[in-house]
Enzyme design. Structure first.
Site, PDB file in Angstrom:
ATOM      1  N   GLN A  41       0.832  -1.215   0.000  1.00 11.57           N
ATOM      2  CA  GLN A  41       0.000   0.000   0.000  1.00 11.57           C
ATOM      3  C   GLN A  41       0.864   1.261   0.000  1.00 11.57           C
ATOM      4  OE1 GLN A  41      -3.300   0.972  -0.209  1.00 11.57           O
ATOM      5  NE2 GLN A  41      -3.625  -1.125  -0.839  1.00 11.57           N
ATOM      6  N   HIS A 124      -6.551  -0.021   7.493  1.00 11.80           N
ATOM      7  CA  HIS A 124      -7.151  -1.252   7.995  1.00 11.80           C
ATOM      8  C   HIS A 124      -7.644  -0.975   9.412  1.00 11.80           C
ATOM      9  CE1 HIS A 124      -8.048  -5.371   7.707  1.00 11.80           C
ATOM     10  NE2 HIS A 124      -6.887  -5.925   7.973  1.00 11.80           N
ATOM     11  N   GLU A 244     -11.129 -24.517 -18.337  1.00 18.04           N
ATOM     12  CA  GLU A 244     -12.524 -24.588 -17.891  1.00 18.04           C
ATOM     13  C   GLU A 244     -12.695 -24.109 -16.448  1.00 18.04           C
ATOM     14  OE1 GLU A 244     -15.813 -24.549 -19.291  1.00 18.04           O
ATOM     15  OE2 GLU A 244     -14.615 -25.748 -20.678  1.00 18.04           O
ATOM     16  N   GLU A 248     -10.904 -19.234 -18.635  1.00 15.58           N
ATOM     17  CA  GLU A 248     -12.161 -18.699 -19.176  1.00 15.58           C
ATOM     18  C   GLU A 248     -12.787 -17.691 -18.205  1.00 15.58           C
ATOM     19  OE1 GLU A 248     -15.004 -21.439 -20.835  1.00 15.58           O
ATOM     20  OE2 GLU A 248     -16.681 -20.092 -20.382  1.00 15.58           O
ATOM     21  N   SER A 270     -24.915 -19.599 -23.264  1.00 15.62           N
ATOM     22  CA  SER A 270     -25.958 -20.413 -23.890  1.00 15.62           C
ATOM     23  C   SER A 270     -27.115 -20.679 -22.929  1.00 15.62           C
ATOM     24  CB  SER A 270     -25.363 -21.754 -24.319  1.00 15.62           C
ATOM     25  OG  SER A 270     -25.011 -22.498 -23.161  1.00 15.62           O
TER      26      SER A 270
HETATM   27  N1  LIG Z   1      -1.434  -5.099   0.619  1.00 14.16           N
HETATM   28  C1  LIG Z   1      -2.482  -4.366   0.230  1.00 14.16           C
HETATM   29  O1  LIG Z   1      -2.662  -4.089  -0.956  1.00 14.16           O
HETATM   30  C2  LIG Z   1      -3.468  -3.809   1.243  1.00 14.16           C
HETATM   31  C3  LIG Z   1      -4.743  -3.434   0.815  1.00 14.16           C
HETATM   32  C4  LIG Z   1      -5.585  -2.745   1.689  1.00 14.16           C
HETATM   33  C5  LIG Z   1      -5.131  -2.499   2.992  1.00 14.16           C
HETATM   34  N2  LIG Z   1      -3.915  -2.934   3.406  1.00 14.16           N
HETATM   35  C6  LIG Z   1      -3.449  -2.600   4.747  1.00 14.16           C
HETATM   36  O2  LIG Z   1      -2.411  -1.621   4.614  1.00 14.16           O
HETATM   37  C7  LIG Z   1      -1.424  -1.808   5.632  1.00 14.16           C
HETATM   38  C8  LIG Z   1      -0.075  -2.051   4.985  1.00 14.16           C
HETATM   39  O3  LIG Z   1      -0.114  -3.324   4.360  1.00 14.16           O
HETATM   40  P1  LIG Z   1       0.935  -3.793   3.239  1.00 14.16           P
HETATM   41  O4  LIG Z   1       0.397  -5.058   2.672  1.00 14.16           O
HETATM   42  O5  LIG Z   1       1.241  -2.669   2.335  1.00 14.16           O
HETATM   43  O6  LIG Z   1       2.174  -4.102   4.165  1.00 14.16           O
HETATM   44  P2  LIG Z   1       3.474  -4.969   3.814  1.00 14.16           P
HETATM   45  O7  LIG Z   1       3.339  -6.329   4.368  1.00 14.16           O
HETATM   46  O8  LIG Z   1       3.740  -4.834   2.360  1.00 14.16           O
HETATM   47  O9  LIG Z   1       4.573  -4.222   4.700  1.00 14.16           O
HETATM   48  C9  LIG Z   1       4.766  -2.828   4.688  1.00 14.16           C
HETATM   49  C10 LIG Z   1       6.133  -2.430   5.210  1.00 14.16           C
HETATM   50  O10 LIG Z   1       6.345  -2.879   6.534  1.00 14.16           O
HETATM   51  C11 LIG Z   1       7.747  -2.959   6.688  1.00 14.16           C
HETATM   52  N3  LIG Z   1       8.051  -3.780   7.870  1.00 14.16           N
HETATM   53  C12 LIG Z   1       7.732  -5.112   8.032  1.00 14.16           C
HETATM   54  N4  LIG Z   1       8.168  -5.521   9.251  1.00 14.16           N
HETATM   55  C13 LIG Z   1       8.730  -4.439   9.838  1.00 14.16           C
HETATM   56  C14 LIG Z   1       9.334  -4.210  11.122  1.00 14.16           C
HETATM   57  N5  LIG Z   1       9.419  -5.179  12.012  1.00 14.16           N
HETATM   58  N6  LIG Z   1       9.831  -2.972  11.395  1.00 14.16           N
HETATM   59  C15 LIG Z   1       9.722  -1.982  10.491  1.00 14.16           C
HETATM   60  N7  LIG Z   1       9.160  -2.130   9.281  1.00 14.16           N
HETATM   61  C16 LIG Z   1       8.664  -3.332   8.964  1.00 14.16           C
HETATM   62  C17 LIG Z   1       8.238  -3.553   5.381  1.00 14.16           C
HETATM   63  O11 LIG Z   1       9.584  -3.144   5.163  1.00 14.16           O
HETATM   64  C18 LIG Z   1       7.285  -2.951   4.368  1.00 14.16           C
HETATM   65  O12 LIG Z   1       7.864  -1.825   3.758  1.00 14.16           O
HETATM   66  C19 LIG Z   1      -1.939  -2.961   6.484  1.00 14.16           C
HETATM   67  O13 LIG Z   1      -2.700  -2.410   7.532  1.00 14.16           O
HETATM   68  C20 LIG Z   1      -2.825  -3.744   5.529  1.00 14.16           C
HETATM   69  O14 LIG Z   1      -3.803  -4.525   6.177  1.00 14.16           O
HETATM   70  C21 LIG Z   1      -3.067  -3.571   2.556  1.00 14.16           C
HETATM   71 MG   LIG Z   2      -6.819  -7.198   4.109  1.00 19.50          MG
END
Ligand SMILES: NC(=O)c1ccc[n+]([C@@H]2O[C@H](COP(=O)([O-])OP(=O)(O)OC[C@H]3O[C@@H](n4cnc5c(N)ncnc54)[C@H](O)[C@@H]3O)[C@@H](O)[C@H]2O)c1
Ligand SMILES: [Mg+2]
Ligand SMILES: CC(C)(O)[C@@H](O)C(=O)O
Ligand SMILES: [Mg+2]
Length: 348
Positions: A41, A124, A244, A248, A270
């Protein structure tokens, strides 16, 4: 804000034309948005905000792949890219986009930077809703807001670049400044949302965890596996079973559903397919509904949150995750899929 009819229920939503980008920029003109975390994100939201003209900086652990990616994406160390605590100190709006598990670990270091008047932003409802497990309790003087894009950060960015928008929900858990609403909507517009719909932190996380474990990811793979295995066990070739079951669906039928709904997709198949699909859909619904009830219950009781936190905090978490993903990648179905994709005319 508009009240619109969604299948007979009136809902409060915010449309881009009601809160145009110009208004969003004006609302946040004195703010520094610090996007903490550059995983999935983080890049989508920060680059969309930057391209939309907001004042954005990124905070990321130094030295890893995500830091290097940020540099590659044009964030400049010492100018717009900083270690996490430095970015948090500079930001007036802190977008907490570390993984949900990392948010717990980093919280003690982030909290001192949440001084009165700032905003703490999530994508989130996890950290706040399950705060008995996460320990994330925001200080009183800050706004606590949420914009949750309904899709991957990768899609958020791709759709923005294509001039489209991914829908997002928004929520306010704490309005300390009286500006939480204008801040959250301006951010929702800034990150590239399509339309914004109202929620609260609990409803966001309950629906999100259910969706990704259900039809969006977990259930769909489970159903794919079941059908593929049945076809294979009855002597159908991988090519036939994959086409299938998956190809598709993604290439022909889901684009029709996306365009005009399931009824319209049915209408373009169909009469034989229509009859069969209408007869069998109730059987599948009835077979899976108890599983969805189990799932929702597991989310609502905090069991799913606990499982996620516990597994993410294991030292060998990455290794184990990669092994599980590799199993999926190496399964016959997805190996067959690689061949099928390579044969799409546009890939030749
Ligand atoms: N992945 C998605 O597309 C998505 C979609 C909607 C909402 N969210 C929410 O957005 C938020 C971010 O999710 P994400 O999937 O982008 O996260 P991610 O798992 O990709 O991690 C984001 C960052 O956290 C850092 N990180 C991990 N462990 C760490 C630590 N111990 N200390 C410091 N940094 C650390 C990583 O370097 C990374 O840059 C979450 O709350 C997730 O639920 C994610
Ligand atoms: Mg999620
Ligand atoms: C992209 C999803 C599945 O919608 C998101 O909720 C996530 O956790 O990655
Ligand atoms: Mg989601």
């Amino acid at each position: 804000m508009a009240m619109l009819d969604f299948g007979g229920t009136e809902e409060k939503v915010v449309l881009r034309k009601e809160f145009p980008l110009k208004k969003a920029l004006e609302t946040l003109k004195d703010e520094t948005i610090a996007v903490i975390g550059y995983g999935v994100q983080g890049p989508g939201q920060s680059m969309n905000l930057r391209d939309n003209g907001f004042n954005v900086i990124v905070g990321q652990r130094k030295g890893g792949a995500s830091w290097d990616k940020a540099v590659k994406d044009g964030w400049v160390p010492g100018e717009t890219l900083f270690p996490i605590e430095e970015a948090a100190a500079k930001g007036t709006i802190i977008q907490y986009l570390l993984s949900d598990a990392a948010q717990i670990e980093v919280w003690p270091k982030l909290k001192p930077h949440l001084t009165p008047g700032k905003a703490l932003y999530f994508s989130h409802g996890f950290g706040i809703t399950y705060n008995d497990q996460t320990g994330i309790h925001a200080p009183e003087g800050v706004d606590v807001i949420l914009v949750a894009p309904k899709g991957s950060g990768t899609s958020l960015r791709r759709m923005f670049v294509a001039g489209r928008g991914l829908n997002s929900s928004y929520a306010i858990a704490q309005d300390a400044t009286g500006r939480a609403y204008e801040r959250v909507i301006a951010l929702g517009i800034g990150v590239g949302s399509g339309y914004l719909f109202e929620t609260d932190f609990k409803r966001e996380v309950y629906s999100d965890l259910t969706g990704e474990r259900g039809t969006l990811m977990g259930a769909i793979q489970g159903i794919f596996e079941a059908q593929y295995d049945v076809l294979r066990s009855h002597g159908h070739t991988p090519s036939e079973a994959f086409n299938e079951t998956v190809e598709e669906l993604t290439q022909s039928l889901m684009p029709l559903v996306a365009e005009n709904g399931m009824d319209w997709m049915y209408a373009n198949c169909s009469t034989t397919a229509q009859r069969g699909a209408l007869d069998w859909k109730d059987k599948f619904r009835d077979a899976t509904k108890p599983v969805f009830e189990d799932l929702y219950n597991s989310v609502a009781t905090g069991k799913e949150a606990k499982r996620s936190i516990d597994s993410n905090s294991q030292p060998d978490y990455r290794v184990k995750l990669e092994a599980e993903l590799k199993e999926l990648q190496d399964s016959e179905m997805w190996r067959a899929g690689r061949t099928v994709r390579s044969l799409r005319p546009e890939n030749n």
